[in-house]
Design a protein around this motif. Sequence first.
Motif, short mmCIF file in Angstrom:
data_model
loop_
_atom_site.label_atom_id
_atom_site.label_comp_id
_atom_site.label_asym_id
_atom_site.label_seq_id
_atom_site.Cartn_x
_atom_site.Cartn_y
_atom_site.Cartn_z
N UNK A 1 0.83 -1.20 0.00
CA UNK A 1 0.00 0.00 0.00
C UNK A 1 0.87 1.25 0.00
N UNK A 2 0.39 2.29 -0.69
CA UNK A 2 0.99 3.61 -0.68
C UNK A 2 -0.07 4.58 -0.18
N UNK A 3 0.33 5.55 0.66
CA UNK A 3 -0.64 6.53 1.13
C UNK A 3 0.08 7.78 1.64
N UNK A 4 -0.66 8.89 1.67
CA UNK A 4 -0.17 10.15 2.23
C UNK A 4 -1.36 11.02 2.57
N UNK A 5 -1.14 11.99 3.44
CA UNK A 5 -2.13 13.02 3.73
C UNK A 5 -1.70 14.36 3.13
N UNK A 6 -0.55 14.37 2.48
CA UNK A 6 0.02 15.61 1.93
C UNK A 6 -0.55 15.91 0.54
N UNK B 1 -3.60 3.88 -2.09
CA UNK B 1 -3.71 2.91 -3.17
C UNK B 1 -3.07 1.60 -2.74
N UNK B 2 -3.54 0.53 -3.34
CA UNK B 2 -2.89 -0.77 -3.20
C UNK B 2 -2.31 -1.10 -4.56
N UNK B 3 -1.05 -1.48 -4.58
CA UNK B 3 -0.40 -1.77 -5.86
C UNK B 3 -1.06 -2.92 -6.59
N UNK B 4 -1.69 -3.84 -5.86
CA UNK B 4 -2.35 -4.98 -6.49
C UNK B 4 -3.67 -4.60 -7.16
N UNK B 5 -4.25 -3.47 -6.77
CA UNK B 5 -5.55 -3.06 -7.32
C UNK B 5 -5.44 -2.12 -8.51
N UNK B 6 -4.32 -1.42 -8.66
CA UNK B 6 -4.12 -0.42 -9.71
C UNK B 6 -5.23 0.62 -9.70
N UNK B 7 -5.55 1.10 -8.50
CA UNK B 7 -6.59 2.12 -8.34
C UNK B 7 -6.08 3.15 -7.34
N UNK B 8 -6.17 4.41 -7.70
CA UNK B 8 -5.70 5.50 -6.87
C UNK B 8 -6.89 6.28 -6.34
N UNK B 9 -6.95 6.47 -5.02
CA UNK B 9 -8.04 7.23 -4.40
C UNK B 9 -7.47 8.53 -3.85
N UNK B 10 -7.80 9.67 -4.47
CA UNK B 10 -7.38 10.97 -3.97
C UNK B 10 -8.47 11.44 -3.01
#
Length: 188
Positions: A144-149, A167-176
Motif C-alpha cells: 500500500x501507498x498513502x499520504x495526507x500531503x 492505493x494498493x499496488x495490487x488493485x491499480x486504483x488511486x483514491x485521492x
Amino acid sequence: MNRSGIFFLIFAIVIAVSITWLNSTWLSYQGFVFDRQDKQVDYYLSDFSILHTYPDGTMQYRVKGQHLVHQESSGASKIIKPTIEARDVDDSIITITAKRAQQGRKNGPILLADAVDVVKNSNEENENFKLLTSDLFYNPKNRELSTDAELTFSSPSGDFTGLGFSTKLDEQELRIHKNVQAKFIPAK
C-alpha cells in the motif's frame, strides 16, 4: 587573614561541595540517563541494496540508498536518499525516491519524506505515471501507498492534483481524498 577572607574561603568550599553533590545527583538520576541499548547502532550500510523476495524467489521489493543506520533495540532503520523498487501486477517496476526514509520495525511501513517521487515506466504507454508529494507511507507487507500531503499525479491521460491519497499496488486504483482537480488530455 582577616574575617572576610576566612568567610570567603568557607563560602567557596561550601559552594564547591554543593555543586559537586548536585552534579553527581543529576548524573545518577534515572530520568536523565539514556539506556545504552536505545542508542546502540546494530549496523550501518553505505551505498547498499537490499532485496526482499517472495518464497518462490521472485522480487517483492528492493531498497537501495546512500546510507542506512539500524538500531538494535527498536529494530528501526533510517535511510538517506532511498530508492524503493516494487513490482506491479503487470510486472513493470514502480520506483519511489526521496531524500530520507524511516522504518519503525523490520518489514514495517516505511515513511519516505522530502520530495517523494513515484514513477512507473511500463511497456504500455498509457500505463506510465508520475506522482510527486512531500511524504509517503509505503507498506511493503500490504503493498500500500498513502499520504495526507498534497500531491500531483501525471499520466498520459491527464494530470490530477489533490490532498491525500491511498492505493494498493495490487488493485491499480488511486483514491485521492480531497481537493481534487483534474486536467484531461484528449486521446489522439
